[in-house]
Design an enzyme around this catalytic site. Structure first.
Site, PDB file in Angstrom:
ATOM      1  N   LYS A 107       0.863  -1.187   0.000  1.00  0.00           N
ATOM      2  CA  LYS A 107       0.000   0.000   0.000  1.00  0.00           C
ATOM      3  C   LYS A 107       0.893   1.228   0.000  1.00  0.00           C
ATOM      4  CE  LYS A 107      -4.521   0.626   0.181  1.00  0.00           C
ATOM      5  NZ  LYS A 107      -5.527  -0.286  -0.389  1.00  0.00           N
ATOM      6  N   GLY A 219     -25.113   2.501   0.720  1.00  0.00           N
ATOM      7  CA  GLY A 219     -24.247   3.103  -0.293  1.00  0.00           C
ATOM      8  C   GLY A 219     -24.816   2.862  -1.680  1.00  0.00           C
ATOM      9  N   GLY A 221     -22.714   3.771  -4.589  1.00  0.00           N
ATOM     10  CA  GLY A 221     -21.576   4.155  -5.419  1.00  0.00           C
ATOM     11  C   GLY A 221     -21.173   3.007  -6.336  1.00  0.00           C
ATOM     12  N   ASN A 222     -19.904   2.983  -6.695  1.00  0.00           N
ATOM     13  CA  ASN A 222     -19.431   1.983  -7.661  1.00  0.00           C
ATOM     14  C   ASN A 222     -19.761   0.553  -7.249  1.00  0.00           C
ATOM     15  OD1 ASN A 222     -16.751   0.103  -8.176  1.00  0.00           O
ATOM     16  ND2 ASN A 222     -17.511   1.112  -9.998  1.00  0.00           N
TER      17      ASN A 222
HETATM   18  P1  NAD Z   1     -18.118   5.357  -3.886  1.00  0.00           P
HETATM   19  O1  NAD Z   1     -17.431   6.590  -3.439  1.00  0.00           O
HETATM   20  O2  NAD Z   1     -18.293   5.102  -5.342  1.00  0.00           O
HETATM   21  O3  NAD Z   1     -19.601   5.299  -3.228  1.00  0.00           O
HETATM   22  C1  NAD Z   1     -19.814   5.431  -1.870  1.00  0.00           C
HETATM   23  C2  NAD Z   1     -21.331   5.470  -1.614  1.00  0.00           C
HETATM   24  O4  NAD Z   1     -21.543   5.463  -0.200  1.00  0.00           O
HETATM   25  C3  NAD Z   1     -22.031   6.715  -2.156  1.00  0.00           C
HETATM   26  O5  NAD Z   1     -23.305   6.363  -2.646  1.00  0.00           O
HETATM   27  C4  NAD Z   1     -22.190   7.589  -0.911  1.00  0.00           C
HETATM   28  O6  NAD Z   1     -23.324   8.463  -1.006  1.00  0.00           O
HETATM   29  C5  NAD Z   1     -22.434   6.512   0.129  1.00  0.00           C
HETATM   30  N1  NAD Z   1     -22.216   6.948   1.516  1.00  0.00           N
HETATM   31  C6  NAD Z   1     -21.190   7.682   2.024  1.00  0.00           C
HETATM   32  N2  NAD Z   1     -21.360   7.868   3.336  1.00  0.00           N
HETATM   33  C7  NAD Z   1     -22.511   7.242   3.665  1.00  0.00           C
HETATM   34  C8  NAD Z   1     -23.233   7.068   4.870  1.00  0.00           C
HETATM   35  N3  NAD Z   1     -22.798   7.584   6.037  1.00  0.00           N
HETATM   36  N4  NAD Z   1     -24.386   6.348   4.841  1.00  0.00           N
HETATM   37  C9  NAD Z   1     -24.854   5.830   3.685  1.00  0.00           C
HETATM   38  N5  NAD Z   1     -24.205   5.948   2.522  1.00  0.00           N
HETATM   39  C10 NAD Z   1     -23.053   6.645   2.505  1.00  0.00           C
HETATM   40  O7  NAD Z   1     -17.346   4.161  -3.174  1.00  0.00           O
HETATM   41  P2  NAD Z   1     -17.179   2.652  -3.663  1.00  0.00           P
HETATM   42  O8  NAD Z   1     -16.057   2.569  -4.619  1.00  0.00           O
HETATM   43  O9  NAD Z   1     -18.514   2.113  -4.040  1.00  0.00           O
HETATM   44  O10 NAD Z   1     -16.667   1.960  -2.309  1.00  0.00           O
HETATM   45  C11 NAD Z   1     -17.546   1.623  -1.246  1.00  0.00           C
HETATM   46  C12 NAD Z   1     -16.790   0.809  -0.211  1.00  0.00           C
HETATM   47  O11 NAD Z   1     -16.244  -0.356  -0.822  1.00  0.00           O
HETATM   48  C13 NAD Z   1     -15.602   1.496   0.477  1.00  0.00           C
HETATM   49  O12 NAD Z   1     -15.504   0.981   1.779  1.00  0.00           O
HETATM   50  C14 NAD Z   1     -14.417   1.001  -0.342  1.00  0.00           C
HETATM   51  O13 NAD Z   1     -13.209   1.057   0.414  1.00  0.00           O
HETATM   52  C15 NAD Z   1     -14.845  -0.420  -0.591  1.00  0.00           C
HETATM   53  N6  NAD Z   1     -14.176  -1.049  -1.743  1.00  0.00           N
HETATM   54  C16 NAD Z   1     -14.298  -0.524  -2.985  1.00  0.00           C
HETATM   55  C17 NAD Z   1     -13.687  -1.158  -4.051  1.00  0.00           C
HETATM   56  C18 NAD Z   1     -13.843  -0.653  -5.464  1.00  0.00           C
HETATM   57  O14 NAD Z   1     -13.327  -1.318  -6.370  1.00  0.00           O
HETATM   58  N7  NAD Z   1     -14.551   0.440  -5.695  1.00  0.00           N
HETATM   59  C19 NAD Z   1     -12.905  -2.316  -3.834  1.00  0.00           C
HETATM   60  C20 NAD Z   1     -12.805  -2.839  -2.548  1.00  0.00           C
HETATM   61  C21 NAD Z   1     -13.442  -2.189  -1.501  1.00  0.00           C
END
Ligand code: NAD
Length: 428
Positions: A107, A219, A221-222
């Site tokens: 990391k 959530g 998001g992605n």
């Molecule tokens: P993102 O930024 O695309 O989306 C995050 C979502 O969470 C958004 O819809 C936001 O509005 C919502 N959110 C934020 N705070 C919130 C709260 N207090 N209550 C409810 N919703 C809330 O993020 P992502 O890429 O979807 O990642 C989400 C999680 O998955 C994170 O913990 C990230 O570390 C983990 N993760 C992501 C990936 C990846 O490939 N994107 C891989 C492994 C782990």
């Protein structure tokens, strides 16, 4: 974040110690695995837009590379600490191991806030970071990727600087690149789809029909968006989803008990995964408090937003209908809540297994770059499904055989694999 992140490494070590006890690891193996193999900490001088020079602090931690080159993201964050990076590097070792990809854990980070930096200044940090470490990373040593506040653009600046120094083309030295410049198809879908591949398999083990299952997501998001999409493709019914509301500085949950349409919801969602609540109301959604996603009548819960969301305080609000929790986010369940779930016998797919689709696809990107031959999206997703399914199977089989909690089984498999590779290399 500072106190929590200061403790992150201690927490990671504690988790490791518990697993080492269960596996009966010898002292030398414990000493080797509870601290990183190598740590780099360095200064990055950058000429700012106003002509002054600012010196940023950068890190790279390589926790263990006995199973292959280190793999892990680079975070840009004003509160970054070496201890956070150490913890995250260790977790990457376990994540790569649990999905059985031939990579170790690493990391990186830079203490900076991209919100207050121009594009050109960020490019300066990326190129400076590479200049400090370019002989200690590379396709066969350590392969970085995007993470918090870094993107495909940052990765391309880093690749470009690396290739200038090493006088050649090395697209496999970094992943998360845009498609067309060494990126892999399927990366956008990979984490969310991976979550649902494991949900599909877990439901089979629980004797539940996905077509009759309801799920609630935290959530949008992605991770969550693609998880919902595949869940619906498999015939499941998403009933609730929550997100952060930037304007109100709080979270809300959006519910349609007979199931919602993901495309309809995406039309009223901003690029940060925030849903417009007035428009949602007019489309017939019930708008509920932020925590409501956890309290739904559903068979499946998917926390996919942030860490520490299922806590000692709210865990008892989970309805008896819930049979499975698949952790899309990293660390969404606190240790106190985890003990409760363990006692209640709620089946979980732990974070570092459930969300390993992202790193698995990054590994595929690296493989394709090293071959200089790129797969179709269908091939990527097929290979991803195969990897995730066999990783889930190994963990579920061990949990069943030894009658242990899924999280413990996942840790035991991943630590055992790394310990064994250190042993047969003759390191310990
Ligand atoms: P993102 O930024 O695309 O989306 C995050 C979502 O969470 C958004 O819809 C936001 O509005 C919502 N959110 C934020 N705070 C919130 C709260 N207090 N209550 C409810 N919703 C809330 O993020 P992502 O890429 O979807 O990642 C989400 C999680 O998955 C994170 O913990 C990230 O570390 C983990 N993760 C992501 C990936 C990846 O490939 N994107 C891989 C492994 C782990």
């Amino acid at each position: 974040m500072s106190e929590k992140s200061f403790n992150a490494f201690k927490m990671a070590q504690q988790q490791f110690d518990n697993t080492a006890d269960k596996l009966g690891l010898d002292q030398a193996t414990r000493d080797l695995l509870r601290t990183p193999l190598r740590e780099y900490s360095f200064s990055i001088p950058v000429r700012m837009d106003d002509g002054s020079v600012k010196v940023f602090r950068g890190f790279r931690v390589q926790h263990n590379d006995s199973r292959g080159p280190c793999k892990g993201g680079i975070r840009f964050h004003p509160l970054e600490t070496l201890d956070t990076v150490r913890a995250l590097a260790m977790w990457m070792t376990w994540k790569c191991s649990v999905v059985d990809i031939p990579l170790g854990g690493g990391k990186g980070g830079v203490i900076c806030d991209p919100h207050h930096l121009s594009e050109r200044e960020q490019e300066g940090i990326c190129r400076g970071w590479i200049r400090q470490i370019s002989y200690n990373i590379g396709p066969f040593q350590d392969v970085p990727a995007p993470d918090v506040m870094t993107s495909g653009q940052h990765m391309l600046w880093m690749l470009d600087e690396y290739e200038k120094i090493h006088q050649g083309k090395y697209p496999g030295m970094i992943t998360g690149k845009p498609v067309g410049v060494g990126g892999s198809l399927g990366r956008t879908e990979a984490t969310g789809y991976g979550v649902i591949y494991t949900v599909r398999e877990a439901l089979k083990d629980l004797g539940l029909d996905i077509k009759k299952s309801r799920a609630s997501f935290q959530g949008f998001g992605n991770v969550s968006q693609y998880a919902i999409r595949l869940f619906v493709e498999y015939g499941g019914t998403p009933v609730c989803v929550s997100c952060w509301d930037q304007e109100d500085q709080t979270s809300y949950s959006f519910r349609k008990t007979d199931g919602f349409d993901i495309d309809e919801l995406l039309e009223i969602t901003d690029r940060f995964g925030g849903i417009n609540k007035e428009k949602a109301k007019s489309l017939g959604y019930e708008v509920l408090p932020g925590d409501a996603w956890l309290e739904q009548e559903a068979e499946i819960l998917v926390p996919a937003a942030l860490e520490n969301q299922i806590t000692g305080e709210n865990v008892s609000k989970i309805k008896p209908s819930v049979k499975l929790i698949s952790e899309g986010a990293n660390g969404p369940t606190t240790p106190e809540a985890d003990n409760y779930l363990k006692e209640k016998g709620i089946y979980i797919v732990p974070d570092f297994l459930a969300n390993a689709g992202g790193v698995t696809c990054s590994y595929f990107e690296q493989v394709q770059c090293n071959m200089n031959y790129f797969w179709t999206k269908q091939e990527v997703l097929h290979n991803l499904d195969t990897k995730m399914t066999s990783a889930y199977r190994a963990v579920a089989d061990l949990a069943k055989k030894q009658n242990i909690y899924m999280r413990d089984a996942a840790y035991m498999i991943s630590v055992q694999r790394v310990a064994e590779s250190c042993r047969i290399r003759g390191w310990v």
